[in-house]
Enzyme design. Structure first.
Site, mmCIF file in Angstrom:
data_model
loop_
_atom_site.group_PDB
_atom_site.id
_atom_site.type_symbol
_atom_site.label_atom_id
_atom_site.label_comp_id
_atom_site.label_asym_id
_atom_site.label_seq_id
_atom_site.Cartn_x
_atom_site.Cartn_y
_atom_site.Cartn_z
ATOM 1 N N ASN A 84 0.859 -1.181 0.000
ATOM 2 C CA ASN A 84 0.000 0.000 0.000
ATOM 3 C C ASN A 84 0.897 1.234 0.000
ATOM 4 O OD1 ASN A 84 -1.835 2.030 0.504
ATOM 5 N ND2 ASN A 84 -2.231 1.414 2.630
ATOM 6 N N TRP A 85 0.937 1.903 -1.122
ATOM 7 C CA TRP A 85 1.846 3.048 -1.253
ATOM 8 C C TRP A 85 1.254 4.342 -0.685
ATOM 9 C CZ3 TRP A 85 3.970 2.199 -6.940
ATOM 10 C CH2 TRP A 85 4.816 1.068 -6.925
ATOM 11 N N SER A 134 3.514 -2.731 10.218
ATOM 12 C CA SER A 134 4.972 -2.768 10.350
ATOM 13 C C SER A 134 5.589 -4.092 9.905
ATOM 14 C CB SER A 134 5.396 -2.412 11.777
ATOM 15 O OG SER A 134 4.980 -1.087 12.080
ATOM 16 N N HIS A 175 -9.429 0.956 5.049
ATOM 17 C CA HIS A 175 -8.128 1.121 5.704
ATOM 18 C C HIS A 175 -8.311 2.001 6.946
ATOM 19 C CE1 HIS A 175 -3.997 2.302 6.475
ATOM 20 N NE2 HIS A 175 -3.645 1.218 5.804
ATOM 21 N N GLY A 179 2.578 1.691 10.842
ATOM 22 C CA GLY A 179 3.515 2.800 10.733
ATOM 23 C C GLY A 179 4.219 3.136 12.036
HETATM 24 C C1 PEP Z 1 -0.689 -0.086 6.026
HETATM 25 O O1 PEP Z 1 -0.744 1.104 5.839
HETATM 26 O O2 PEP Z 1 -1.573 -0.811 5.573
HETATM 27 C C2 PEP Z 1 0.426 -0.616 6.816
HETATM 28 C C3 PEP Z 1 0.329 -1.825 7.259
HETATM 29 O O3 PEP Z 1 1.493 0.231 7.038
HETATM 30 P P1 PEP Z 1 2.930 -0.151 7.688
HETATM 31 O O4 PEP Z 1 3.372 -1.440 7.035
HETATM 32 O O5 PEP Z 1 3.806 0.988 7.372
HETATM 33 O O6 PEP Z 1 2.699 -0.344 9.150
#
Ligand code: PEP
Length: 251
Positions: free
Chosen positions: A9-10, A214, A96, A174
């Site tokens: 997911n960008w 993460s 999301h 995140g």
């Molecule tokens: C996401 O935004 O779906 C996500 C899982 O982000 P991250 O991997 O940076 O925690």
């Protein structure tokens, strides 16, 4: 056998040229990854160009969101699911936690987007997950089952083949703080039970449940060893082709 899905997911990162560069760098790095479906979700404005350049490869394209509306119409700023399909998407992410938190999306909106995604010919990656406060209060399962039941309301048996659930505990997105494989497994098994109760055991056995929060090259293998973890939705670590490829090639 459930084929794993590893989706990047960008978010609202990368201009068209940056997104294209990442996608083209990723393509050869994951060309032999037949063990999973590989997906990237660029911003709307980059989808068509990236999908065209990835055509014929094993990297598929997803939208990050879609309209609650199925048909075209006077909905300024919205993009319908069928329009995502039209420009080369196979998937769309709905619900999301950033959409739920920052744009006040409710389960009922997520449900409408889920229906719109399916009628638009897409596979829907529906996100669920509790906040840290909810986990600390001991209500994580109630929150997740409510999101699941609310988001999937009214789907028919054939629709269920087009559903992927992503469990993304908000406290792990995140933050660098991943759920342990055991914590994730526990919630994934719970999600599969709730899905079986709401639909059927067969549909639940087929359901792919992705973990998100993460995920990095260092922790993907441990997560993927869990019996109910069928892939990952990856934010930060999907932004660089090399780190995302390492996650895809976790085997
Ligand atoms: C996401 O935004 O779906 C996500 C899982 O982000 P991250 O991997 O940076 O925690």
């Amino acid at each position: 056998m459930r084929k794993p899905v590893i989706a990047g997911n960008w978010k609202m990162y990368k201009s068209l040229s940056e997104g294209l560069e990442t996608a083209l760098a990723l393509k050869p790095l994951v060309a032999n990854a037949n063990h999973c479906e590989v997906v990237v979700a660029p911003v709307f404005t980059a989808i068509k160009t990236i999908a065209d350049r990835l055509e014929g490869s094993n990297v598929h394209v997803s939208g990050q969101d879609c309209s609650t509306e199925i048909e075209e119409g006077a909905h300024t700023g919205e993009v319908a699911a069928f329009m995502l399909r039209d420009v080369g998407c196979k998937y769309v992410i709905v619900g999301h936690s950033e959409r739920r938190q920052l744009y006040a999306e409710t389960d009922s909106m997520v449900n409408r987007k889920t229906h719109a995604g399916i009628s638009g010919g897409l596979t829907v990656i529906m996100c669920v997950g509790e906040s840290l406060a909810q986990r600390d209060q001991g209500i994580a399962e109630n929150v997740v089952s409510g999101q699941l039941q609310g988001g999937l309301r009214g789907l028919t048996a054939p629709d269920l083949d087009r559903i992927i659930v992503a469990y993304e505990p908000v406290w792990a997105i995140g933050t660098g703080r991943t759920a342990t494989p055991e914590q994730a497994q526990e919630m994934h098994a719970f999600i599969r039970r709730v899905f079986a109760e709401g639909h059927s055991t067969e549909a639940a056995e087929k359901l792919r449940i992705l973990y998100g929060g993460s995920v990095k090259p260092e922790n993907i293998a441990g997560l993927m060893k869990q019996p109910d973890i069928d892939g990952a939705l990856v934010g930060g670590a999907s932004l660089r082709a090399e780190s995302f490829a390492k996650i895809v090639n976790y085997k």
